[in-house]
Design a protein around this motif. Structure first.
Motif, PDB file in Angstrom:
ATOM      1  N   LEU A 242     -42.425  21.708 -30.013  1.00  0.00           N
ATOM      2  CA  LEU A 242     -43.086  22.972 -30.351  1.00  0.00           C
ATOM      3  C   LEU A 242     -44.602  22.787 -30.424  1.00  0.00           C
ATOM      4  CD1 LEU A 242     -40.251  24.055 -30.814  1.00  0.00           C
ATOM      5  CD2 LEU A 242     -41.026  25.072 -32.950  1.00  0.00           C
ATOM      6  N   GLU A 243     -45.006  21.636 -30.943  1.00  0.00           N
ATOM      7  CA  GLU A 243     -46.434  21.338 -31.071  1.00  0.00           C
ATOM      8  C   GLU A 243     -47.088  21.240 -29.695  1.00  0.00           C
ATOM      9  OE1 GLU A 243     -46.819  18.410 -34.127  1.00  0.00           O
ATOM     10  OE2 GLU A 243     -48.902  18.007 -33.548  1.00  0.00           O
ATOM     11  N   GLU A 244     -46.416  20.555 -28.756  1.00  0.00           N
ATOM     12  CA  GLU A 244     -46.971  20.446 -27.400  1.00  0.00           C
ATOM     13  C   GLU A 244     -47.061  21.814 -26.728  1.00  0.00           C
ATOM     14  OE1 GLU A 244     -45.178  17.360 -24.867  1.00  0.00           O
ATOM     15  OE2 GLU A 244     -44.920  16.186 -26.697  1.00  0.00           O
ATOM     16  N   ASP A 250     -52.429  27.400 -26.800  1.00  0.00           N
ATOM     17  CA  ASP A 250     -53.663  27.669 -27.528  1.00  0.00           C
ATOM     18  C   ASP A 250     -54.887  27.328 -26.677  1.00  0.00           C
ATOM     19  OD1 ASP A 250     -52.170  28.516 -29.679  1.00  0.00           O
ATOM     20  OD2 ASP A 250     -52.533  26.757 -30.938  1.00  0.00           O
ATOM     21  N   ASP A 251     -54.807  26.238 -25.914  1.00  0.00           N
ATOM     22  CA  ASP A 251     -55.919  25.862 -25.029  1.00  0.00           C
ATOM     23  C   ASP A 251     -56.160  26.925 -23.945  1.00  0.00           C
ATOM     24  OD1 ASP A 251     -56.418  23.573 -26.412  1.00  0.00           O
ATOM     25  OD2 ASP A 251     -55.435  22.218 -24.990  1.00  0.00           O
ATOM     26  N   LEU A 252     -55.089  27.542 -23.480  1.00  0.00           N
ATOM     27  CA  LEU A 252     -55.217  28.567 -22.422  1.00  0.00           C
ATOM     28  C   LEU A 252     -55.952  29.806 -22.899  1.00  0.00           C
ATOM     29  CD1 LEU A 252     -51.608  28.599 -20.911  1.00  0.00           C
ATOM     30  CD2 LEU A 252     -53.645  27.639 -19.840  1.00  0.00           C
ATOM     31  N   VAL A 253     -55.721  30.165 -24.165  1.00  0.00           N
ATOM     32  CA  VAL A 253     -56.315  31.419 -24.664  1.00  0.00           C
ATOM     33  C   VAL A 253     -57.645  31.189 -25.384  1.00  0.00           C
ATOM     34  CG1 VAL A 253     -54.149  32.712 -24.787  1.00  0.00           C
ATOM     35  CG2 VAL A 253     -54.868  31.385 -26.772  1.00  0.00           C
ATOM     36  N   LYS A 254     -58.069  29.943 -25.475  1.00  0.00           N
ATOM     37  CA  LYS A 254     -59.320  29.610 -26.156  1.00  0.00           C
ATOM     38  C   LYS A 254     -60.524  30.314 -25.519  1.00  0.00           C
ATOM     39  CE  LYS A 254     -59.232  25.229 -28.397  1.00  0.00           C
ATOM     40  NZ  LYS A 254     -59.059  23.834 -28.019  1.00  0.00           N
TER      41      LYS A 254
ATOM     42  N   SER B 195     -47.547  30.233 -30.150  1.00  0.00           N
ATOM     43  CA  SER B 195     -48.797  29.873 -30.831  1.00  0.00           C
ATOM     44  C   SER B 195     -48.705  30.021 -32.346  1.00  0.00           C
ATOM     45  CB  SER B 195     -49.953  30.742 -30.303  1.00  0.00           C
ATOM     46  OG  SER B 195     -50.383  30.275 -29.039  1.00  0.00           O
ATOM     47  N   GLY B 196     -47.526  30.360 -32.844  1.00  0.00           N
ATOM     48  CA  GLY B 196     -47.363  30.569 -34.288  1.00  0.00           C
ATOM     49  C   GLY B 196     -47.579  29.309 -35.120  1.00  0.00           C
ATOM     50  N   ASP B 197     -47.767  29.524 -36.401  1.00  0.00           N
ATOM     51  CA  ASP B 197     -48.034  28.451 -37.358  1.00  0.00           C
ATOM     52  C   ASP B 197     -46.889  27.428 -37.395  1.00  0.00           C
ATOM     53  OD1 ASP B 197     -49.624  27.504 -39.784  1.00  0.00           O
ATOM     54  OD2 ASP B 197     -47.617  27.775 -40.646  1.00  0.00           O
ATOM     55  N   LEU B 198     -47.234  26.150 -37.152  1.00  0.00           N
ATOM     56  CA  LEU B 198     -46.201  25.116 -37.044  1.00  0.00           C
ATOM     57  C   LEU B 198     -45.487  24.834 -38.365  1.00  0.00           C
ATOM     58  CD1 LEU B 198     -48.009  22.601 -34.665  1.00  0.00           C
ATOM     59  CD2 LEU B 198     -45.997  23.977 -34.085  1.00  0.00           C
ATOM     60  N   GLN B 199     -46.240  24.853 -39.469  1.00  0.00           N
ATOM     61  CA  GLN B 199     -45.613  24.553 -40.765  1.00  0.00           C
ATOM     62  C   GLN B 199     -44.536  25.586 -41.087  1.00  0.00           C
ATOM     63  OE1 GLN B 199     -45.816  21.763 -42.618  1.00  0.00           O
ATOM     64  NE2 GLN B 199     -44.136  22.746 -43.744  1.00  0.00           N
ATOM     65  N   MET B 200     -44.857  26.854 -40.803  1.00  0.00           N
ATOM     66  CA  MET B 200     -43.895  27.922 -41.037  1.00  0.00           C
ATOM     67  C   MET B 200     -42.638  27.686 -40.205  1.00  0.00           C
ATOM     68  SD  MET B 200     -44.409  32.034 -40.554  1.00  0.00           S
ATOM     69  CE  MET B 200     -43.489  32.426 -39.050  1.00  0.00           C
ATOM     70  N   TRP B 201     -42.840  27.296 -38.949  1.00  0.00           N
ATOM     71  CA  TRP B 201     -41.690  27.102 -38.066  1.00  0.00           C
ATOM     72  C   TRP B 201     -40.883  25.860 -38.416  1.00  0.00           C
ATOM     73  CZ3 TRP B 201     -39.058  30.545 -35.554  1.00  0.00           C
ATOM     74  CH2 TRP B 201     -39.670  31.776 -35.353  1.00  0.00           C
ATOM     75  N   ARG B 202     -41.552  24.839 -38.940  1.00  0.00           N
ATOM     76  CA  ARG B 202     -40.803  23.654 -39.412  1.00  0.00           C
ATOM     77  C   ARG B 202     -39.815  24.063 -40.502  1.00  0.00           C
ATOM     78  NH1 ARG B 202     -41.201  17.961 -39.709  1.00  0.00           N
ATOM     79  NH2 ARG B 202     -42.985  17.982 -38.292  1.00  0.00           N
ATOM     80  N   ASP B 203     -40.306  24.856 -41.456  1.00  0.00           N
ATOM     81  CA  ASP B 203     -39.443  25.331 -42.546  1.00  0.00           C
ATOM     82  C   ASP B 203     -38.269  26.144 -42.003  1.00  0.00           C
ATOM     83  OD1 ASP B 203     -41.169  24.170 -44.328  1.00  0.00           O
ATOM     84  OD2 ASP B 203     -42.013  26.043 -45.096  1.00  0.00           O
TER      85      ASP B 203
END
Lengths: 254, 254
Positions: A242-244, A250-254, B195-203
């Motif tokens: 998910l991070e990758e 995120d880089d695409l929309v920067k 692009s959502g918040d990773l911490q939220m998705w981990r939970d």
């Protein structure tokens, strides 16, 4: 700019627009003085129209298109023209799930990517002419081989379409009918492209089947990896993927 | 409305807003006169905060939340409160891939679905209090069991997230780096939620693993069907699935 459109009401709407110099009743008439002809039609209709205009083209006239596939279409369109015009494929990647004249928008093309395809007998001059046309509409033009085009769009456009359609198909099952009130913007955005014109997608899928298959297989493998990690409780591995994905987007929309 | 926020700068920004009557320096202080406490925090932090406030609640105070999972969270939060407040789970389904106070929007909730979960020791009156709160924000409130909530959101929210992330992950492979200039709105919309918040998705993924697995399996099967039809050149079968997906989505946005 001379316009021919299949439907008379579209022709008369176009005639009222500033950029339109003239409209013609027949497609043959519309191309007779043209240096550059742009065929805006579904992929399966492009060679048909190319064939229809071939005997009415000026010597050296260039014919381009806006079709979403390029390799097979280049071969069919060249063959349809019978050497009476130079076919240079284009694919301006702009648009939405809406189609037709009523959704025209003057900023539609600006800054968006556009393919122009090279190869075979096509002269550098002909390529430059077509590149110039799309550049004048402020598009970000890239010249590639038709085969390379088809591989790229299989991943960046056709795979997202099949994925969005697949997701919408999962929820369309009557057994999930009671989930419908809870569908919110996340699902609607993820599936937006699934609302696209079906005839257009039939053509794309038929023509680009061989390039779409490996893209679809990669997507299935990725979803299987997510499923396997989840099944084994490997939350860190799921989150790594998910991070990758997030970081790439995120880089695409920067 | 009394506000406590972890960061002092958020508290002072809130203090300037019309709807905020007071801010407090500690979370314990913020709840002491409250009939209804709304914990807006990531899923893993909700029971922690519930535990922290329990000895400062008024008798009969209701505690709710905005967490994206409900079954395990209900058990943990009830246990954290040690009977000193009534925990009623809520899940307002509004938001975007952006998080934090800076992206607040007064129309965020209007017309959007909201779950309030029932069951166990929770009185009808407590449910009504929480339903009333979200209804006043113009949300479309549905009362369900926590388990039913978790199954529904696995399909309508968690599956779209994993699908969008998976698609973005496919394109993130360095071997496709040269495809990047051709990525357009179709891909960006389909992957927006990734692009959502990773911490939220981990939970969410940790807590709702068991409900997400069947949803993920259905998605994989659907993608495999598309792939198999395509591989066998069964364009009509592919289009049949695309048509069902489109028709389902078109009805949602009508």
């Amino acid at each position: 700019m001379i316009v021919w459109a299949r439907r008379a009401e579209v022709r008369s709407e176009c005639a009222r627009l500033e950029w339109c110099d003239e409209t013609t009743e027949t497609v043959e008439e519309s191309v007779k003085d043209a240096d550059l002809v742009v065929i805006c039609a579904p992929v399966s209709k492009i060679p048909v129209l190319a064939h229809q205009i071939k005997d009415h083209l000026k010597p050296g006239a260039i014919v381009t298109d806006v079709g979403s596939t390029k390799h097979k279409l280049q071969i069919k369109s060249e063959s349809a023209l019978e050497g009476k015009g130079i076919f240079v494929g284009s694919h301006p990647m702009a648009g939405s799930e809406k189609s037709g004249h009523a959704h025209a928008d003057e900023t539609l093309f600006s800054g968006k990517p556009c393919f122009v395809t090279k190869g075979g007998q096509i002269s550098k001059k002909a390529i430059e002419k077509v590149v110039g046309f799309w550049s004048a509409l402020e598009m970000d033009v890239h010249v590639t081989d038709p085969e390379e085009h088809d591989q790229i769009v299989a991943f960046v456009s056709h795979l997202p379409h099949l994925t969005a359609s697949g997701l919408s198909h999962v929820l369309s099952d009557p057994k999930y009918r009671h989930f419908t009130p809870f569908i919110s913007t996340g699902f609607l955005d993820t599936t937006r492209v699934a609302s696209g014109d079906l005839q257009m997608w039939r053509d794309i899928i038929r023509e680009n089947r061989e390039e779409i298959l490996p893209a679809l297989n990669e997507m299935i493998q990725t979803m299987e990896s997510l499923r396997d990690h989840l099944q084994h409780g490997q939350i860190d591995a799921v989150m790594g993927m998910l991070e990758e994905g997030k970081s790439f987007r995120d880089d695409l929309v920067k």
